[in-house]
Design a protein around this motif. Structure first.
Motif, mmCIF file in Angstrom:
data_model
loop_
_atom_site.group_PDB
_atom_site.id
_atom_site.type_symbol
_atom_site.label_atom_id
_atom_site.label_comp_id
_atom_site.label_asym_id
_atom_site.label_seq_id
_atom_site.Cartn_x
_atom_site.Cartn_y
_atom_site.Cartn_z
ATOM 1 N N THR A 2 0.840 -1.251 -0.220
ATOM 2 C CA THR A 2 -0.043 -0.088 0.058
ATOM 3 C C THR A 2 0.896 1.201 -0.166
ATOM 4 N N ARG A 3 0.578 2.171 -0.777
ATOM 5 C CA ARG A 3 1.237 3.436 -0.896
ATOM 6 C C ARG A 3 0.710 4.430 0.325
ATOM 7 N N VAL A 4 1.730 4.926 1.045
ATOM 8 C CA VAL A 4 1.240 5.794 2.140
ATOM 9 C C VAL A 4 1.932 7.077 2.074
ATOM 10 N N ALA A 5 1.383 8.267 2.089
ATOM 11 C CA ALA A 5 1.759 9.410 2.201
ATOM 12 C C ALA A 5 1.777 10.317 3.769
ATOM 13 N N ILE A 6 2.782 10.904 3.943
ATOM 14 C CA ILE A 6 2.854 11.486 5.506
ATOM 15 C C ILE A 6 3.113 12.958 5.291
ATOM 16 N N LEU A 7 2.112 13.529 6.226
ATOM 17 C CA LEU A 7 1.928 15.044 6.168
ATOM 18 C C LEU A 7 2.159 15.533 7.523
ATOM 19 N N THR A 8 3.105 16.115 7.960
ATOM 20 C CA THR A 8 3.556 16.490 9.326
ATOM 21 C C THR A 8 3.159 18.132 9.386
ATOM 22 N N LEU A 9 2.606 18.531 10.548
ATOM 23 C CA LEU A 9 1.853 19.709 10.726
ATOM 24 C C LEU A 9 2.410 20.397 12.087
ATOM 25 N N SER A 10 3.477 21.534 11.786
ATOM 26 C CA SER A 10 3.838 21.855 12.937
ATOM 27 C C SER A 10 4.588 23.343 12.336
ATOM 28 N N ARG A 18 12.221 22.318 14.903
ATOM 29 C CA ARG A 18 11.956 21.108 15.657
ATOM 30 C C ARG A 18 12.211 20.099 14.639
ATOM 31 N N PRO A 19 12.933 18.928 14.838
ATOM 32 C CA PRO A 19 12.982 17.674 13.957
ATOM 33 C C PRO A 19 11.370 17.133 13.872
ATOM 34 N N ASP A 20 11.368 16.367 12.696
ATOM 35 C CA ASP A 20 10.013 15.528 12.368
ATOM 36 C C ASP A 20 10.201 14.373 13.022
ATOM 37 N N THR A 21 10.287 14.183 14.366
ATOM 38 C CA THR A 21 10.348 12.899 14.979
ATOM 39 C C THR A 21 8.992 11.935 14.697
ATOM 40 N N SER A 22 7.830 12.557 14.885
ATOM 41 C CA SER A 22 6.503 11.729 14.367
ATOM 42 C C SER A 22 6.372 11.262 13.079
ATOM 43 N N GLY A 23 6.846 12.334 12.246
ATOM 44 C CA GLY A 23 7.091 11.590 10.789
ATOM 45 C C GLY A 23 8.054 10.717 10.374
ATOM 46 N N ASP A 24 8.987 10.763 11.008
ATOM 47 C CA ASP A 24 10.033 9.700 11.184
ATOM 48 C C ASP A 24 9.491 8.463 11.679
ATOM 49 N N ARG A 25 8.791 8.553 12.642
ATOM 50 C CA ARG A 25 8.170 7.333 13.406
ATOM 51 C C ARG A 25 7.149 6.664 12.399
ATOM 52 N N ILE A 26 6.337 7.436 11.777
ATOM 53 C CA ILE A 26 5.377 6.928 10.823
ATOM 54 C C ILE A 26 6.136 6.442 9.551
ATOM 55 N N ILE A 67 -1.321 9.969 6.114
ATOM 56 C CA ILE A 67 -1.401 10.228 7.682
ATOM 57 C C ILE A 67 -0.941 11.373 7.738
ATOM 58 N N THR A 68 -1.531 12.093 8.862
ATOM 59 C CA THR A 68 -1.020 13.442 9.124
ATOM 60 C C THR A 68 -0.683 13.127 10.612
ATOM 61 N N THR A 69 0.298 14.322 10.865
ATOM 62 C CA THR A 69 0.711 14.007 12.308
ATOM 63 C C THR A 69 0.878 15.467 12.853
ATOM 64 N N GLY A 70 0.064 15.615 14.030
ATOM 65 C CA GLY A 70 0.282 17.189 14.390
ATOM 66 C C GLY A 70 -1.126 17.849 14.032
ATOM 67 N N GLY A 71 -1.133 18.925 15.094
ATOM 68 C CA GLY A 71 -2.334 19.751 14.912
ATOM 69 C C GLY A 71 -3.817 19.208 15.310
ATOM 70 N N THR A 72 -3.822 18.443 16.030
ATOM 71 C CA THR A 72 -5.029 17.611 16.594
ATOM 72 C C THR A 72 -5.638 17.927 18.011
ATOM 73 N N GLY A 73 -4.811 18.757 18.596
ATOM 74 C CA GLY A 73 -5.064 19.188 20.185
ATOM 75 C C GLY A 73 -5.991 20.258 20.215
ATOM 76 N N LEU A 74 -6.083 20.853 21.358
ATOM 77 C CA LEU A 74 -6.968 22.093 21.746
ATOM 78 C C LEU A 74 -6.461 23.389 21.495
ATOM 79 N N THR A 75 -5.433 23.528 21.050
ATOM 80 C CA THR A 75 -4.879 25.160 20.902
ATOM 81 C C THR A 75 -5.351 25.659 19.726
ATOM 82 N N GLU A 76 -5.209 26.839 19.747
ATOM 83 C CA GLU A 76 -6.017 27.633 18.700
ATOM 84 C C GLU A 76 -5.097 27.332 17.401
#
Length: 161
Positions: A2-10, A18-26, A67-76
């Protein structure tokens, strides 16, 4: 495969602070599971930029799963779910429900994640938190079902009665 694309939001990551630790993990876990990472990018927390990239990747069939990582919390500045909904055609709420059910077993804060799972055309878009631990928890649920998701999205499937 399966083909997967990764989008890190930060904001900090996109600025190079800041390094893309979560994107690296994915990327590592997806590859270890036998899937191909076909695109990877980091963007600031900008709703239109996020929606544009998700739309492009889905409409040009860059991957079956984004798969996106980041930006899912409660901050503005946490606007990934809103940007994802801007491009959504159908919701896939069971994935997020599973994330919350399993996450609450590890931390009460799991229920604060506002990520969504949606489809656009033949692509599934899933929002994961920005923390490596949150990414791992989400991938523990998502990785085993990726082949079936891809099969359902890319062609007719015979279902057993």
């Amino acid at each position: 495969m399966t083909r997967v694309a990764i989008l890190t939001l930060s904001d900090k990551g996109a600025a190079g602070d800041r390094p893309d630790t979560s994107g690296d993990r994915i990327a590592g876990r997806v590859t270890e599971a036998g899937h191909e990472v076909t695109a990877r990018e980091m963007l600031p927390d900008d709703r239109e930029a996020i929606a544009t990239r998700l739309r492009e990747w889905a409409d040009h069939h860059v991957a079956e799963i984004v798969i996106t990582t980041g930006g899912t919390g409660l901050t503005e500045r946490d606007i990934t779910p809103e940007a994802t909904r801007d491009v959504a055609e159908r919701d896939v709420p069971g994935i997020v429900t599973a994330f919350h059910i399993e996450g609450i077993k590890k931390t009460p804060y799991a229920i604060l994640s506002r990520g969504v799972a949606v489809t656009r055309r033949s692509t599934l878009i899933v929002n994961l938190p920005g923390s490596p631990r949150g990414v791992d928890d989400g991938l523990d649920i998502l990785l085993p079902i990726i082949p079936h998701i891809a099969e359902l999205l890319t062609g007719p499937v015979e279902h057993n009665p």
